[in-house]
Design a protein around this motif. Structure first.
Motif, PDB file in Angstrom:
ATOM      1  N   ILE A  68      32.564  51.526  30.223  1.00 38.17           N
ATOM      2  CA  ILE A  68      33.144  51.928  28.938  1.00 38.17           C
ATOM      3  C   ILE A  68      33.960  53.198  29.138  1.00 38.17           C
ATOM      4  O   ILE A  68      33.521  54.158  29.753  1.00 38.17           O
ATOM      5  N   GLY A  69      35.200  53.166  28.639  1.00 42.38           N
ATOM      6  CA  GLY A  69      36.110  54.285  28.790  1.00 42.38           C
ATOM      7  C   GLY A  69      37.031  54.150  29.995  1.00 42.38           C
ATOM      8  O   GLY A  69      37.974  54.925  30.159  1.00 42.38           O
ATOM      9  N   GLU A  70      36.765  53.170  30.834  1.00 45.33           N
ATOM     10  CA  GLU A  70      37.595  52.932  32.018  1.00 45.33           C
ATOM     11  C   GLU A  70      38.761  52.011  31.668  1.00 45.33           C
ATOM     12  O   GLU A  70      38.647  51.166  30.783  1.00 45.33           O
ATOM     13  N   PRO A  71      39.895  52.121  32.384  1.00 47.06           N
ATOM     14  CA  PRO A  71      40.998  51.186  32.161  1.00 47.06           C
ATOM     15  C   PRO A  71      40.587  49.773  32.569  1.00 47.06           C
ATOM     16  O   PRO A  71      39.894  49.592  33.570  1.00 47.06           O
ATOM     17  N   PHE A  72      41.006  48.799  31.776  1.00 47.41           N
ATOM     18  CA  PHE A  72      40.661  47.412  32.063  1.00 47.41           C
ATOM     19  C   PHE A  72      41.587  46.850  33.130  1.00 47.41           C
ATOM     20  O   PHE A  72      42.800  47.041  33.087  1.00 47.41           O
ATOM     21  N   GLU A  73      40.994  46.162  34.090  1.00 45.78           N
ATOM     22  CA  GLU A  73      41.752  45.463  35.120  1.00 45.78           C
ATOM     23  C   GLU A  73      41.159  44.072  35.278  1.00 45.78           C
ATOM     24  O   GLU A  73      39.936  43.920  35.375  1.00 45.78           O
ATOM     25  N   GLU A  74      42.026  43.058  35.318  1.00 44.87           N
ATOM     26  CA  GLU A  74      41.565  41.666  35.472  1.00 44.87           C
ATOM     27  C   GLU A  74      40.705  41.505  36.718  1.00 44.87           C
ATOM     28  O   GLU A  74      39.785  40.697  36.752  1.00 44.87           O
ATOM     29  N   ALA A  75      41.017  42.264  37.759  1.00 37.59           N
ATOM     30  CA  ALA A  75      40.283  42.143  39.017  1.00 37.59           C
ATOM     31  C   ALA A  75      38.814  42.537  38.860  1.00 37.59           C
ATOM     32  O   ALA A  75      37.967  42.107  39.643  1.00 37.59           O
ATOM     33  N   ASN A  76      38.488  43.349  37.856  1.00 38.24           N
ATOM     34  CA  ASN A  76      37.110  43.809  37.668  1.00 38.24           C
ATOM     35  C   ASN A  76      36.266  42.886  36.807  1.00 38.24           C
ATOM     36  O   ASN A  76      35.068  43.099  36.666  1.00 38.24           O
ATOM     37  N   VAL A  77      36.868  41.865  36.232  1.00 38.41           N
ATOM     38  CA  VAL A  77      36.126  40.979  35.326  1.00 38.41           C
ATOM     39  C   VAL A  77      34.988  40.283  36.064  1.00 38.41           C
ATOM     40  O   VAL A  77      33.861  40.223  35.569  1.00 38.41           O
ATOM     41  N   SER A  78      35.248  39.761  37.237  1.00 39.06           N
ATOM     42  CA  SER A  78      34.188  39.052  37.966  1.00 39.06           C
ATOM     43  C   SER A  78      33.051  39.996  38.349  1.00 39.06           C
ATOM     44  O   SER A  78      31.884  39.599  38.346  1.00 39.06           O
ATOM     45  N   GLN A  79      33.370  41.264  38.655  1.00 38.12           N
ATOM     46  CA  GLN A  79      32.328  42.236  38.976  1.00 38.12           C
ATOM     47  C   GLN A  79      31.478  42.546  37.748  1.00 38.12           C
ATOM     48  O   GLN A  79      30.251  42.590  37.826  1.00 38.12           O
ATOM     49  N   LEU A  80      32.124  42.743  36.594  1.00 38.67           N
ATOM     50  CA  LEU A  80      31.376  42.986  35.354  1.00 38.67           C
ATOM     51  C   LEU A  80      30.511  41.778  35.006  1.00 38.67           C
ATOM     52  O   LEU A  80      29.378  41.929  34.553  1.00 38.67           O
ATOM     53  N   GLN A  81      31.043  40.590  35.223  1.00 43.45           N
ATOM     54  CA  GLN A  81      30.289  39.375  34.926  1.00 43.45           C
ATOM     55  C   GLN A  81      29.055  39.273  35.816  1.00 43.45           C
ATOM     56  O   GLN A  81      27.951  39.014  35.329  1.00 43.45           O
ATOM     57  N   SER A  82      29.218  39.477  37.104  1.00 43.84           N
ATOM     58  CA  SER A  82      28.066  39.352  37.990  1.00 43.84           C
ATOM     59  C   SER A  82      27.052  40.476  37.766  1.00 43.84           C
ATOM     60  O   SER A  82      25.842  40.240  37.802  1.00 43.84           O
ATOM     61  N   ASP A  83      27.523  41.698  37.517  1.00 42.35           N
ATOM     62  CA  ASP A  83      26.598  42.807  37.271  1.00 42.35           C
ATOM     63  C   ASP A  83      25.799  42.624  35.989  1.00 42.35           C
ATOM     64  O   ASP A  83      24.650  43.045  35.906  1.00 42.35           O
ATOM     65  N   SER A  84      26.414  41.993  34.984  1.00 40.71           N
ATOM     66  CA  SER A  84      25.714  41.802  33.708  1.00 40.71           C
ATOM     67  C   SER A  84      24.878  40.527  33.708  1.00 40.71           C
ATOM     68  O   SER A  84      23.998  40.372  32.863  1.00 40.71           O
ATOM     69  N   GLY A  85      25.162  39.604  34.615  1.00 34.53           N
ATOM     70  CA  GLY A  85      24.434  38.334  34.636  1.00 34.53           C
ATOM     71  C   GLY A  85      24.956  37.334  33.628  1.00 34.53           C
ATOM     72  O   GLY A  85      24.327  36.309  33.375  1.00 34.53           O
ATOM     73  N   ALA A  86      26.102  37.610  33.023  1.00 35.51           N
ATOM     74  CA  ALA A  86      26.673  36.720  32.007  1.00 35.51           C
ATOM     75  C   ALA A  86      27.255  35.466  32.665  1.00 35.51           C
ATOM     76  O   ALA A  86      27.764  35.518  33.782  1.00 35.51           O
ATOM     77  N   ARG A  87      27.179  34.366  31.949  1.00 32.71           N
ATOM     78  CA  ARG A  87      27.784  33.123  32.430  1.00 32.71           C
ATOM     79  C   ARG A  87      29.253  33.024  32.031  1.00 32.71           C
ATOM     80  O   ARG A  87      30.026  32.363  32.692  1.00 32.71           O
ATOM     81  N   GLN A  88      29.615  33.658  30.920  1.00 33.05           N
ATOM     82  CA  GLN A  88      30.989  33.617  30.422  1.00 33.05           C
ATOM     83  C   GLN A  88      31.441  35.031  30.095  1.00 33.05           C
ATOM     84  O   GLN A  88      30.618  35.899  29.793  1.00 33.05           O
ATOM     85  N   VAL A  89      32.763  35.237  30.142  1.00 35.02           N
ATOM     86  CA  VAL A  89      33.339  36.530  29.775  1.00 35.02           C
ATOM     87  C   VAL A  89      34.478  36.272  28.804  1.00 35.02           C
ATOM     88  O   VAL A  89      35.269  35.343  28.995  1.00 35.02           O
ATOM     89  N   ARG A  90      34.555  37.097  27.774  1.00 37.63           N
ATOM     90  CA  ARG A  90      35.649  37.011  26.809  1.00 37.63           C
ATOM     91  C   ARG A  90      36.230  38.409  26.635  1.00 37.63           C
ATOM     92  O   ARG A  90      35.506  39.358  26.347  1.00 37.63           O
ATOM     93  N   VAL A  91      37.549  38.527  26.846  1.00 44.81           N
ATOM     94  CA  VAL A  91      38.244  39.800  26.691  1.00 44.81           C
ATOM     95  C   VAL A  91      38.930  39.792  25.334  1.00 44.81           C
ATOM     96  O   VAL A  91      39.689  38.880  25.020  1.00 44.81           O
ATOM     97  N   LEU A  92      38.634  40.804  24.527  1.00 50.42           N
ATOM     98  CA  LEU A  92      39.169  40.878  23.168  1.00 50.42           C
ATOM     99  C   LEU A  92      40.000  42.147  23.002  1.00 50.42           C
ATOM    100  O   LEU A  92      39.491  43.258  23.179  1.00 50.42           O
ATOM    101  N   ARG A  93      41.252  41.948  22.659  1.00 49.76           N
ATOM    102  CA  ARG A  93      42.151  43.067  22.383  1.00 49.76           C
ATOM    103  C   ARG A  93      42.274  43.232  20.871  1.00 49.76           C
ATOM    104  O   ARG A  93      41.951  42.307  20.119  1.00 49.76           O
TER     105      ARG A  93
END
Length: 123
Positions: A68-93
């Motif tokens: 939270i507070g970090e710039p969003f990068e598409e490359a980090n989505v898979s890392q956030l997904q695996s660290d959180s254990g989520a099966r799906q990710v949704r980016v909302l602007r």
């Protein structure tokens, strides 16, 4: 027989034929217009004690709060997904439309106008 009566009989028979034709259902298979659309995930299975397989697959926000507070990068989505254990990710602007369905196994990444991660939520 008068021509007028013959015309009335013909009109009545034609009307009946049209009405009966309208009642026939087509046997064409229903398929989505776009075949490369992802299929919906299967419904959760519920065990006799009332728990479901989705309850075991919840995402965990504790491991990713530092994003939270970090710039969003598409490359980090898979890392956030695996660290959180989520099966799906949704980016909302801001201004994005989203469904209101609650999915405990989905990570929602909320961004601000400058694509900075504003909030992380499961659901």
């Amino acid at each position: 027989m008068k021509p007028c009566i013959t015309l009335v009989k013909f009109a009545a028979v034609s009307a009946c034929a049209l009405l009966l034709t309208a009642c026939v259902s087509s046997q064409m298979p229903i398929s989505p217009a776009n075949d490369d659309v992802d299929a919906a995930p299967p419904p959760p299975t519920v065990t006799p004690n009332g728990s479901s397989n989705e309850q075991a697959a919840k995402c965990d926000l504790d491991a990713i709060q530092s994003a939270i507070g970090e710039p969003f990068e598409e490359a980090n989505v898979s890392q956030l997904q695996s660290d959180s254990g989520a099966r799906q990710v949704r980016v909302l602007r801001p201004g994005d439309m989203a469904t209101m369905d609650h999915r405990p196994d989905r990570l929602n990444i909320h961004l601000d106008d400058q694509d900075v991660i504003e909030a992380l939520r499961c659901g």
